[in-house]
Scaffold this motif. Structure first.
Motif, mmCIF file in Angstrom:
data_model
loop_
_atom_site.group_PDB
_atom_site.id
_atom_site.type_symbol
_atom_site.label_atom_id
_atom_site.label_comp_id
_atom_site.label_asym_id
_atom_site.label_seq_id
_atom_site.Cartn_x
_atom_site.Cartn_y
_atom_site.Cartn_z
ATOM 1 N N ILE A 94 30.552 26.269 71.148
ATOM 2 C CA ILE A 94 29.370 25.548 70.660
ATOM 3 C C ILE A 94 28.311 25.470 71.753
ATOM 4 N N ALA A 95 28.704 25.150 72.971
ATOM 5 C CA ALA A 95 27.747 25.050 74.073
ATOM 6 C C ALA A 95 27.045 26.391 74.303
ATOM 7 N N ARG A 96 27.815 27.461 74.294
ATOM 8 C CA ARG A 96 27.218 28.786 74.486
ATOM 9 C C ARG A 96 26.295 29.163 73.334
ATOM 10 N N LEU A 97 26.735 28.878 72.106
ATOM 11 C CA LEU A 97 25.905 29.191 70.937
ATOM 12 C C LEU A 97 24.631 28.344 70.916
ATOM 13 N N GLU A 98 24.742 27.069 71.289
ATOM 14 C CA GLU A 98 23.556 26.210 71.325
ATOM 15 C C GLU A 98 22.551 26.698 72.354
ATOM 16 N N LYS A 99 23.031 27.137 73.506
ATOM 17 C CA LYS A 99 22.140 27.680 74.535
ATOM 18 C C LYS A 99 21.464 28.947 74.014
ATOM 19 N N LEU A 100 22.242 29.818 73.390
ATOM 20 C CA LEU A 100 21.698 31.036 72.817
ATOM 21 C C LEU A 100 20.714 30.710 71.692
ATOM 22 N N LEU A 101 21.076 29.756 70.834
ATOM 23 C CA LEU A 101 20.214 29.362 69.727
ATOM 24 C C LEU A 101 18.882 28.814 70.232
ATOM 25 N N THR A 102 18.920 27.989 71.252
ATOM 26 C CA THR A 102 17.686 27.444 71.822
ATOM 27 C C THR A 102 16.798 28.569 72.346
ATOM 28 N N GLY A 103 17.392 29.519 73.050
ATOM 29 C CA GLY A 103 16.616 30.647 73.567
ATOM 30 C C GLY A 103 16.020 31.493 72.459
ATOM 31 N N VAL A 104 16.793 31.746 71.411
ATOM 32 C CA VAL A 104 16.306 32.542 70.279
ATOM 33 C C VAL A 104 15.206 31.774 69.535
ATOM 34 N N GLN A 105 15.392 30.471 69.347
ATOM 35 C CA GLN A 105 14.360 29.663 68.694
ATOM 36 C C GLN A 105 13.076 29.665 69.514
ATOM 37 N N ASN A 106 13.192 29.556 70.829
ATOM 38 C CA ASN A 106 12.013 29.582 71.691
ATOM 39 C C ASN A 106 11.283 30.916 71.583
ATOM 40 N N ALA A 107 12.036 32.011 71.567
ATOM 41 C CA ALA A 107 11.421 33.336 71.423
ATOM 42 C C ALA A 107 10.709 33.439 70.079
ATOM 43 N N LYS A 108 11.345 32.933 69.018
ATOM 44 C CA LYS A 108 10.727 32.974 67.689
ATOM 45 C C LYS A 108 9.453 32.147 67.657
ATOM 46 N N ILE A 109 9.468 30.982 68.289
ATOM 47 C CA ILE A 109 8.280 30.127 68.350
ATOM 48 C C ILE A 109 7.121 30.889 68.982
ATOM 49 N N LEU A 110 7.398 31.592 70.072
ATOM 50 C CA LEU A 110 6.339 32.354 70.735
ATOM 51 C C LEU A 110 5.827 33.484 69.852
ATOM 52 N N HIS A 111 6.735 34.173 69.148
ATOM 53 C CA HIS A 111 6.304 35.232 68.225
ATOM 54 C C HIS A 111 5.503 34.639 67.066
ATOM 55 N N ASP A 112 5.933 33.487 66.535
ATOM 56 C CA ASP A 112 5.182 32.813 65.476
ATOM 57 C C ASP A 112 3.765 32.483 65.952
ATOM 58 N N HIS A 113 3.668 31.943 67.165
ATOM 59 C CA HIS A 113 2.373 31.591 67.737
ATOM 60 C C HIS A 113 1.493 32.840 67.871
ATOM 61 N N ASP A 114 2.071 33.905 68.401
ATOM 62 C CA ASP A 114 1.311 35.150 68.561
ATOM 63 C C ASP A 114 0.816 35.664 67.214
ATOM 64 N N ASN A 115 1.693 35.660 66.198
ATOM 65 C CA ASN A 115 1.296 36.108 64.857
ATOM 66 C C ASN A 115 0.164 35.252 64.299
ATOM 67 N N TYR A 116 0.284 33.946 64.452
ATOM 68 C CA TYR A 116 -0.729 33.043 63.912
ATOM 69 C C TYR A 116 -2.077 33.264 64.591
ATOM 70 N N GLN A 117 -2.064 33.385 65.921
ATOM 71 C CA GLN A 117 -3.328 33.601 66.642
ATOM 72 C C GLN A 117 -3.970 34.928 66.229
ATOM 73 N N ALA A 118 -3.160 35.965 66.077
ATOM 74 C CA ALA A 118 -3.691 37.266 65.646
ATOM 75 C C ALA A 118 -4.227 37.175 64.213
ATOM 76 N N ALA A 119 -3.544 36.427 63.358
ATOM 77 C CA ALA A 119 -4.012 36.251 61.980
ATOM 78 C C ALA A 119 -5.343 35.502 61.956
ATOM 79 N N LEU A 120 -5.503 34.497 62.831
ATOM 80 C CA LEU A 120 -6.779 33.790 62.935
ATOM 81 C C LEU A 120 -7.883 34.732 63.387
#
Length: 163
Positions: A94-120
């Protein structure tokens, strides 16, 4: 104020995506007999082992291992040990998966932000080009405009304070 763009320009290759999906499939297969689906009621009922109670279990385990003559004959100690070991391993997973999940969520957040800014940026360009003789930009603007409300959404708490 300038908005930061392209916060995450690291992208998964097709090979990496395949490796991730294969690895997740392997993990799901490996854990198929271990994972449990609990209802919210069952989670409340069985998930109430507090940190204090976990320390208690750890102490009982210490006694069972280090002073086996003090073990209760009413406890199935083989099952206790199996549960204890499984719990310990799963906590690590669980600890390893949570660390991985946090990193993947952070990467997705940055990609979401990039997509939104480009869409604007694209929407701003569409608005600029709407005045040209190309009717496609007017149709595009009309479709995209629906995502922007002209009225300010009023927070319910704000209206309560004004009353």
């Amino acid at each position: 104020m300038s908005t930061l763009k392209n916060l995450n320009s690291t992208h998964l290759s097709a090979e990496q995506i395949e490796t991730v999906n294969t690895s997740l499939g392997s993990l799901e297969t490996a854990l198929i007999d271990t994972v449990s689906n609990l209802s919210s009621e069952e989670r409340r009922k069985y998930g109430s082992v507090s940190e204090q109670n976990k320390l208690f279990v750890n102490k009982v385990n210490d006694y069972a291992v280090n002073q086996p003559t003090l073990k209760s004959p009413d406890v199935d100690w083989d099952e206790f040990t199996n549960d204890f070991n499984s719990r310990t391993v799963l906590e690590g997973v669980i600890a390893r998966l949570e660390k991985l999940l946090t990193g993947v969520q952070n990467a997705k957040i940055l990609h979401d932000h990039d997509n939104y800014q480009a869409a604007l940026d694209d929407y701003a360009y569409t608005n600029y080009k709407t005045g040209t003789s190309d009717p496609n930009y007017e149709a595009k603007q009309k479709e995209l405009k629906q995502f922007f409300s002209r009225t300010r959404k009023v927070n319910k708490e704000d209206t309560n304070e004004q009353e």
